[in-house]
Design a protein around this motif. Structure first.
Motif, PDB file in Angstrom:
ATOM      1  N   ALA A 177      13.414  16.096  -8.405  1.00 58.37           N
ATOM      2  CA  ALA A 177      13.703  14.939  -8.575  1.00 58.37           C
ATOM      3  C   ALA A 177      14.092  13.839  -7.208  1.00 58.37           C
ATOM      4  CB  ALA A 177      14.947  15.039  -9.509  1.00 58.37           C
ATOM      5  N   MET A 178      14.719  14.615  -6.095  1.00 57.77           N
ATOM      6  CA  MET A 178      15.081  13.757  -5.256  1.00 57.77           C
ATOM      7  C   MET A 178      14.194  13.158  -4.569  1.00 57.77           C
ATOM      8  SD  MET A 178      18.377  13.417  -4.121  1.00 57.77           S
ATOM      9  CE  MET A 178      19.688  14.616  -3.926  1.00 57.77           C
ATOM     10  N   PRO A 179      13.046  13.724  -3.981  1.00 59.38           N
ATOM     11  CA  PRO A 179      12.080  13.384  -3.059  1.00 59.38           C
ATOM     12  C   PRO A 179      11.561  11.753  -3.719  1.00 59.38           C
ATOM     13  CG  PRO A 179      11.679  15.447  -3.156  1.00 59.38           C
ATOM     14  CD  PRO A 179      12.746  15.259  -4.555  1.00 59.38           C
ATOM     15  N   PRO A 180      11.099  11.635  -4.929  1.00 62.47           N
ATOM     16  CA  PRO A 180      10.794  10.517  -5.346  1.00 62.47           C
ATOM     17  C   PRO A 180      11.834   9.365  -5.531  1.00 62.47           C
ATOM     18  CG  PRO A 180      10.525  11.977  -7.275  1.00 62.47           C
ATOM     19  CD  PRO A 180      11.030  12.785  -5.826  1.00 62.47           C
ATOM     20  N   LEU A 181      12.895   9.628  -5.848  1.00 63.07           N
ATOM     21  CA  LEU A 181      14.073   8.809  -6.023  1.00 63.07           C
ATOM     22  C   LEU A 181      14.407   8.371  -4.500  1.00 63.07           C
ATOM     23  CD1 LEU A 181      16.351   9.711  -9.030  1.00 63.07           C
ATOM     24  CD2 LEU A 181      14.434   8.026  -8.819  1.00 63.07           C
ATOM     25  N   LEU A 182      14.697   9.302  -3.748  1.00 66.60           N
ATOM     26  CA  LEU A 182      14.985   8.916  -2.297  1.00 66.60           C
ATOM     27  C   LEU A 182      13.914   8.069  -1.484  1.00 66.60           C
ATOM     28  CD1 LEU A 182      17.348  11.574  -0.940  1.00 66.60           C
ATOM     29  CD2 LEU A 182      17.861   9.539  -2.245  1.00 66.60           C
ATOM     30  N   ALA A 183      12.693   8.146  -1.956  1.00 66.95           N
ATOM     31  CA  ALA A 183      11.805   7.235  -1.383  1.00 66.95           C
ATOM     32  C   ALA A 183      12.067   6.126  -1.877  1.00 66.95           C
ATOM     33  CB  ALA A 183      10.318   7.785  -1.896  1.00 66.95           C
ATOM     34  N   LEU A 184      12.801   5.782  -2.724  1.00 70.47           N
ATOM     35  CA  LEU A 184      12.876   4.417  -3.001  1.00 70.47           C
ATOM     36  C   LEU A 184      13.672   3.531  -1.903  1.00 70.47           C
ATOM     37  CD1 LEU A 184      14.414   4.777  -6.547  1.00 70.47           C
ATOM     38  CD2 LEU A 184      12.475   3.528  -6.085  1.00 70.47           C
ATOM     39  N   LYS A 185      14.272   4.258  -1.194  1.00 72.19           N
ATOM     40  CA  LYS A 185      14.928   3.642  -0.059  1.00 72.19           C
ATOM     41  C   LYS A 185      14.051   3.004   0.893  1.00 72.19           C
ATOM     42  CE  LYS A 185      15.834   6.590   3.963  1.00 72.19           C
ATOM     43  NZ  LYS A 185      16.775   7.392   4.607  1.00 72.19           N
ATOM     44  N   HIS A 186      12.817   3.410   0.890  1.00 71.35           N
ATOM     45  CA  HIS A 186      11.649   3.018   1.645  1.00 71.35           C
ATOM     46  C   HIS A 186      11.181   1.531   1.170  1.00 71.35           C
ATOM     47  CE1 HIS A 186      12.111   6.070   4.379  1.00 71.35           C
ATOM     48  NE2 HIS A 186      11.830   7.195   3.360  1.00 71.35           N
ATOM     49  N   THR A 187      11.555   1.266   0.008  1.00 65.02           N
ATOM     50  CA  THR A 187      10.866   0.011  -0.872  1.00 65.02           C
ATOM     51  C   THR A 187      11.124  -1.029   0.048  1.00 65.02           C
ATOM     52  OG1 THR A 187      11.599   0.956  -2.879  1.00 65.02           O
ATOM     53  CG2 THR A 187      10.836  -1.150  -2.921  1.00 65.02           C
ATOM     54  N   SER A 188      10.150  -2.063   0.322  1.00 61.79           N
ATOM     55  CA  SER A 188      10.094  -3.017   1.014  1.00 61.79           C
ATOM     56  C   SER A 188      10.547  -4.296   0.120  1.00 61.79           C
ATOM     57  CB  SER A 188       8.915  -3.682   1.532  1.00 61.79           C
ATOM     58  OG  SER A 188       8.906  -4.855   2.086  1.00 61.79           O
ATOM     59  N   PRO A 189      11.728  -4.918   0.541  1.00 57.90           N
ATOM     60  CA  PRO A 189      12.055  -6.090   0.064  1.00 57.90           C
ATOM     61  C   PRO A 189      10.947  -7.211  -0.530  1.00 57.90           C
ATOM     62  CG  PRO A 189      13.044  -6.284   2.248  1.00 57.90           C
ATOM     63  CD  PRO A 189      12.219  -5.029   1.946  1.00 57.90           C
ATOM     64  N   LEU A 190       9.995  -7.130   0.465  1.00 56.75           N
ATOM     65  CA  LEU A 190       9.122  -8.248   0.166  1.00 56.75           C
ATOM     66  C   LEU A 190       8.358  -8.008  -1.156  1.00 56.75           C
ATOM     67  CD1 LEU A 190       7.960 -10.498   1.890  1.00 56.75           C
ATOM     68  CD2 LEU A 190       6.224  -8.764   2.697  1.00 56.75           C
ATOM     69  N   ARG A 191       8.596  -6.809  -1.671  1.00 60.94           N
ATOM     70  CA  ARG A 191       7.881  -6.382  -3.174  1.00 60.94           C
ATOM     71  C   ARG A 191       8.313  -7.622  -4.009  1.00 60.94           C
ATOM     72  NH1 ARG A 191       5.874  -2.048  -5.439  1.00 60.94           N
ATOM     73  NH2 ARG A 191       6.276  -2.005  -7.591  1.00 60.94           N
ATOM     74  N   VAL A 192       9.766  -8.237  -3.964  1.00 58.77           N
ATOM     75  CA  VAL A 192       9.795  -9.247  -4.908  1.00 58.77           C
ATOM     76  C   VAL A 192       8.913 -10.507  -4.640  1.00 58.77           C
ATOM     77  CG1 VAL A 192      12.374  -8.925  -4.707  1.00 58.77           C
ATOM     78  CG2 VAL A 192      11.623 -10.201  -3.397  1.00 58.77           C
ATOM     79  N   LEU A 193       8.461 -10.627  -3.591  1.00 61.09           N
ATOM     80  CA  LEU A 193       7.632 -11.745  -3.505  1.00 61.09           C
ATOM     81  C   LEU A 193       6.013 -11.474  -3.514  1.00 61.09           C
ATOM     82  CD1 LEU A 193       9.113 -13.550  -0.097  1.00 61.09           C
ATOM     83  CD2 LEU A 193       9.285 -14.028  -2.618  1.00 61.09           C
ATOM     84  N   ARG A 194       5.650 -10.436  -2.904  1.00 60.82           N
ATOM     85  CA  ARG A 194       4.398  -9.982  -2.927  1.00 60.82           C
ATOM     86  C   ARG A 194       3.990  -8.467  -3.408  1.00 60.82           C
ATOM     87  NH1 ARG A 194       1.212 -13.448   0.346  1.00 60.82           N
ATOM     88  NH2 ARG A 194      -0.769 -12.362  -0.400  1.00 60.82           N
ATOM     89  N   LYS A 195       4.147  -8.203  -4.794  1.00 64.32           N
ATOM     90  CA  LYS A 195       3.917  -6.706  -5.030  1.00 64.32           C
ATOM     91  C   LYS A 195       2.561  -6.174  -4.381  1.00 64.32           C
ATOM     92  CE  LYS A 195       6.089  -6.688  -9.267  1.00 64.32           C
ATOM     93  NZ  LYS A 195       6.134  -6.217 -10.654  1.00 64.32           N
ATOM     94  N   ASP A 196       1.653  -7.052  -4.287  1.00 71.69           N
ATOM     95  CA  ASP A 196       0.384  -6.537  -3.701  1.00 71.69           C
ATOM     96  C   ASP A 196       0.180  -6.184  -2.606  1.00 71.69           C
ATOM     97  OD1 ASP A 196       0.734  -9.140  -3.584  1.00 71.69           O
ATOM     98  OD2 ASP A 196      -1.453  -9.558  -3.146  1.00 71.69           O
TER      99      ASP A 196
END
Lengths: 877, 238
Positions: free
Chosen positions: A379-398
């Motif tokens: 469970a940890m790996p996919p959840l901790l991968a969330l920290k790599h989410t780019s904040p830019l996602r709020v503007l440009r998901k694609d």
């Protein structure tokens, strides 16, 4: 510095608060239910099974300790040094002393060969002595043992000597008053020859010198009994081993009954395998649900980052969520595990007659640790991968890659699975087999996924549009499809393996000791007594079984060369003495090597010529549970001078078909040609023989006969009449042992059923999480398809075809994988004969198709049933 | 007056299968504290990319980006996040509320992240300020689009940001609702003295800002004050 430290620490509580809030909301929203369920499942199955086996094992050890009258028994053909007893006492162990020997006892009316046993006052350390005041009278417990000058005797001694309770009996030079009738002694079955020589006469240890029976060279089994804390026993055992040079043997109950320990070992292996499957499946479910959860939280992470959350804070929040889940899962799972094991105990009340000792805390630790490993690996790996989410996602998901595209989760998952497998099995072999099976399935899958894409597209061109839609869906979600096939086939494979193993194990056990297994051995029957005994049995309406002639034969040469000793390189194998061998101990040659087994004395490695004496028989008919595997069984009119050899034994002494064997039988040499090889069911508690001769070979050499009887309850009283009429025969009562084995088998079978049930639930969870994982995408796709005018029927048919196709593939792969794993598991771990399960080759793929199609269809039907506009609006929000 | 936002020769390229795609080239721009600037342009002109760079959500391929006196180009994502937490608020076209939190909790989140113990009270006050005092415990999917955007506005001001970035804040709303939301945004902006950067393709909305910057194909083609923009806006389209 201090300011920033303060900020950090304050942040931690804030983050935890945020984590808890998200956790609570996601729980209410149903997002976390499957994930938590999977984790609870893992903890429940581990702690429940561990609790059950822990308590069962303690109970069995306790129960078995009563079979030894002690926790450990040190035995030898000579008296072990007295200091050893003192040493044990100093280490806080309770001690007792026993000397067992065969002896003729006399009364004024007659004499009788008995199994005499002299015990010190502390005997028995475990279990109870049950006595009565008259033959076959009401029994009560008296653990004090006979006083000096008194003996306690088994009921049969009294008619045998024509005396009654209170009368006098002579053992050697000693004169004793029979003060009690001995009904039951805990370690009655354990002494081999010394205890099987005849009915029991129990006396005080200090009376032995009075009898003058034990002289230098007498065959006496000396035993020191010990009881106490396990740790102290183990330390003492090590100390004894250092001192003893192998002259004496320290045993616990596992060494005693091969039938019991084999049943237990197989049962434990199965439980272990079952709980391992349950945990691995739960692990897969955890990985899948955690992945979906984290996919749904990419946006959360991005939004929180725009609000100023750093990557580490994101990690901390999701770590907090996982930690809370872990705690909930451990608490709830442990509680459920407790209930599950209590449930099993209630179910098994009738087969577990003894009160179980309290459980230790270990099972709960196991559960918690398992949850921890599952959490970190799956469970940890996919959840901790969330920290790599780019904040830019709020503007440009694609523009933004999903952080889960790395191989990290897989690496963690596989490593976690490996850790779990090795940790659980404590057995490299099972681990290798399992990992091999999984690797095999993965390989098969890669090949098949390639084919799947090719054939899928080709077939799609020719078939109707629902088929085309389904195949294009499979192709489009290629990675997911492969993952689904992998997960489905692993799940179905686990279930198939367990189902088949369970059936085979239980069938095997039922075949081992069927309801009507004879529970008494009659031995030392002379040729002239056979007819009379058969008449006696007929008159008393007891079913007679075959009377096997039996002589002791020592193998001298094979094709003219001295016969190799069969157990040279593996002393443990000496434990493989059949009921026949054990019961035959009493008329075995005094110089037979096998005496080591019961006496535990020095291995006679320095003897120049070692001839092993075996009880052999002759018969025209192949005995039941024997199977000829080489050569052929002799015809009705057989030629004398032929011998049939048990296969494994033949391998040990390097004997082949057509070899000429020379035996020494009653000081005469007998030559026989090996005509065939047999396999034998050693654990069926019936007369079994390494060598069977063709009729006419040994007939003139003076055999005694052996037969078996099934006597239950009141029928046992017949023994008295039988022994009065045939006083020279020896009856060995194995009913208690058979009952014990049957009860253990029943317990283990029930546990196996339960485990299979748990694994089934875990499997269902996996299937559900796997289908759920693609739900969002399906919603979107099908909404678009329907917007474009595709009918409900078309989409539903295509869904059905898609899942059926994936299910069929998974079913086929699972069947292949299950049979391959079973081949190794059965031959290497469970010591069973492997045979292909033909029906599974149809049932496996069929079940895969039906279950996956049904489950997938049921889970995705709402995709079609919801309005496309609502779906699109919800997904774009 | 010191610049609150300053872009110096900013450029952004991304790698595609057909080679480098230039999204922004040589953007230089300075925005003062409390100034309201509209960035306008057609779809694909690079408005949102520029907003992302200015807000520190993304890093530039070249040039420097200064926010509240700090150079984003030399900061890593962690430092940028901290800066965002301190100084920046956002309002997005798609609201970007956390669906599993209530309206109140959504607004509380940035306040809590600053370790403010009065988060609940402050959030409730802000929601009252945007007219949602009766909707505190509603989840985003229980709110209309306009209400969700008002929650988002309350959240943007909750962190007491110095700079507010708004990306097409009315893009998902009907005209009337959009107008009310914009009124609210501007009145709060004036009240808090926030620097506002508003990305829109709606010229009328842009005219409510004191200054308008027009992007065409990744370059600034216009940078005018609103009064001038009203006069030359039509000419620019010719």
């Amino acid at each position: 510095m201090s300011e920033s430290a303060q900020t950090v620490s304050a942040s931690a509580t804030t983050l935890m608060r945020v984590a808890l809030r998200l956790l609570w909301r996601d729980w209410r929203g149903g997002e976390l239910r499957l994930l938590l369920l999977a984790m609870v499942m893992a903890v429940t199955s581990v702690s429940g099974i561990a609790l059950f086996t822990d308590r069962l094992e303690r109970a069995l050890v306790q129960e078995s300790a009563t079979m030894l009258a002690a926790d450990r028994v040190l035995s030898g053909r000579q008296q072990p040094p007295r200091e050893w007893l003192q040493e044990a006492a100093q280490r806080g162990l309770a001690t007792a002393e026993v000397q067992a020997f065969a002896s003729m006892v006399f009364s004024d009316q007659g004499n009788l060969l008995v199994a005499a046993k002299a015990v010190s006052e502390a005997y028995p350390l475990r279990g109870e002595l049950r006595v009565s005041d008259q033959p076959f009278g009401a029994a009560y417990t008296d653990n004090d043992g006979p006083a000096r000058g008194e003996v306690w005797v088994e009921s049969r001694v009294l008619p045998g000597l024509g005396i009654d309770v209170g009368d006098t009996l002579y053992v050697g030079d000693g004169e004793f008053v029979v003060s009690r009738v001995l009904v039951q002694e805990p370690d009655r079955q354990q002494g081999g020859m010394m205890d099987n020589a005849g009915p029991r006469v129990l006396m005080h240890l200090d009376d032995v010198p009075v009898t003058n029976i034990i002289q230098p060279g007498s065959r006496v089994s000396y035993r020191y009994l010990f009881a106490g804390e396990l740790a102290a026993l183990d330390v003492y055992a090590d100390w004894v081993r250092e001192q003893s040079d192998g002259d004496f043997r320290l045993r616990d109950v596992r060494d005693e009954s091969q039938e019991v320990s084999e049943a237990l070992a197989r049962g434990e292996s199965f439980l272990l395998l079952g709980s391992l499957f349950a945990v691995l499946l739960a692990g897969i479910a955890i990985a899948l649900t955690a992945r979906r959860y984290s996919e749904r939280h990419f946006d959360y992470a991005a939004i929180m980052k725009t609000l100023g959350c750093t990557s580490n804070q994101i990690s901390a929040i999701y770590f907090g969520i996982l930690l809370s889940l872990l705690i909930i899962a451990v608490v709830v799972g442990s509680l459920l595990g407790w209930l599950v094991h209590e449930g099993i105990l209630i179910l098994l009340q009738t087969v577990i007659p003894i009160a179980l000792p309290a459980a230790s805390l270990t099972p709960f630790w196991l559960g918690a640790l398992t949850a921890f490993i599952c959490l970190f690996a799956f469970a940890m790996p996919p959840l901790l991968a969330l920290k790599h989410t780019s904040p830019l996602r709020v503007l440009r998901k694609d523009l933004v890659d999903a952080p889960l595209s790395t191989a990290l989760p897989y690496v963690f998952g596989i490593a976690g699975a490996l850790v779990l497998i090795v940790w659980y099995s404590q057995d490299l072999l099972i681990s290798v087999i399992l990992v091999g099976a999984v690797a095999g399935v993965a390989l098969l899958l890669s090949a098949m996924s390639y084919l799947l894409l090719r054939t899928g597209s080709a077939a799609g061109m020719r078939a109707g549009s629902a088929w085309m839609l389904a195949m294009s869906a499979v192709r489009r979600r290629r990675r997911q499809s492969v993952l689904q096939v992998l997960v489905f086939s692993l799940t179905i494979m686990s279930l198939l393996i367990l189902a088949l193993l369970r059936t085979d194990l239980i069938n095997d056990w039922q075949a081992q000791l069927p309801e009507d297994t004879p529970n008494h051995f009659m031995m030392n029957i002379s040729d002239s007594q056979v007819a009379g005994m058969q008449t006696f049995l007929q008159e008393n309406e007891v079913d007679a079984n075959p009377f096997y002639p039996m002589v002791s034969a020592g193998l001298l040469t094979v094709n003219g060369a001295p016969a190799p000793h069969p157990w040279d390189d593996d002393d443990d194998e000496q434990g493989r003495s059949t009921m026949t061998e054990r019961s035959g101990d009493n008329d075995r040659d005094a110089d037979a090597d096998r005496q080591d087994t019961e006496a535990g004395g020095a291995d006679a490695t320095d003897r120049p010529q070692r001839v092993e004496n075996r009880q052999v028989t002759w018969t025209a008919q192949l005995p039941p549970d024997n199977e000829v595997v080489a050569g052929s069984w002799w015809a009705e009119q057989s030629i004398p001078g032929r011998v049939s050899v048990e296969r494994d034994y033949a391998e040990r002494i390097d004997v082949n078909l057509g070899d000429e064997l020379v035996f020494r039988v009653n000081e005469q040499e007998v030559t026989a040609i090996v005509d065939n090889m047999r396999t034998v069911r050693w654990d069926n508690m019936q007369p079994n023989f390494f060598f069977i001769f063709s009729p006419g070979t040994l007939d003139h050499l003076g055999a005694t006969y052996l037969s078996t009887l099934l006597l239950e309850g009141q029928e046992k009283l017949l023994l008295n009449d039988l022994l009065r009429q045939f006083p020279t025969i020896v009856v060995l009562e194995v009913d208690a042992l058979i009952e014990q084995i049957q009860s253990i088998i029943a317990q283990v079978s029930s546990a196996i059923e339960l485990i299979a049930g748990l694994v089934l639930i875990a499997g269902a969870l996996v299937l559900l999480s796997c289908v759920n994982a693609t739900l969002d995408e399906r919603f979107r796709e099908n909404a678009i398809l329907r917007t474009l005018g595709a009918g409900r029927k078309l989409i539903m048919t295509s869904l059905l075809i898609e899942f059926a196709f994936i299910g069929l593939l998974a079913g086929v792969i699972a069947t292949v994988g299950a049979e391959l794993s079973l081949y190794y598991l059965q031959s290497e771990v469970f010591q069973q004969e492997f045979a292909l399960h033909y029906w599974v080759w149809i049932a496996g793929p069929l079940a895969g198709t039906v279950i996956i199609a049904g489950l997938g269809f049921a889970a995705t039907r709402k995709v079609v049933n919801s309005s496309p506009l609502a779906v699109l609006r919800q997904l774009s929000a | 007056m010191t610049a609150m936002i300053e872009a110096r020769h900013l450029s952004k390229q991304v790698a595609t299968s057909e080679g480098q795609l230039v999204i922004l080239k040589d953007i230089s721009l300075s925005i003062d504290a409390a100034e309201a600037v509209a960035i306008v342009g057609v779809s694909g002109s690079g408005k949102s990319t520029l907003l992302g760079l200015m807000a520190g959500l993304d890093s530039a391929s070249g040039g420097d980006m200064l926010l509240d006196g700090q150079n984003l180009s030399t900061m890593d994502e962690e430092e940028r996040a901290q800066l965002r937490g301190r100084s920046v608020g956002f309002v997005f076209q798609s609201f970007q509320l956390l669906p599993s939190l209530t309206a109140l909790e959504n607004v509380m989140l940035p306040i809590e992240l600053k370790n403010d113990r009065d988060a609940r009270q402050k959030a409730a006050n802000l929601l009252q300020r945007v007219g949602l005092e009766s909707r505190l415990q509603h989840y985003p999917n229980q709110l209309s689009g306009g209400e969700q955007q008002r929650v988002a506005i309350a959240r943007a001001f909750a962190s007491q940001a110095k700079i507010l970035f708004a990306d097409e804040p009315t893009g998902n709303l009907d005209a009337a609702t959009g107008a009310r939301v914009i009124d609210l945004l501007f009145s709060l902006n004036a009240e808090f003295g926030t620097t506002l950067v508003l990305v829109t393709h709606d010229d009328r909305l842009a005219q409510r800002c004191g200054r308008m910057v027009r992007l065409v194909a990744g370059e600034i083609t216009e940078d005018v004050s609103v009064d001038v923009a009203a006069n030359v806006g039509d000419a620019a389209h010719v």
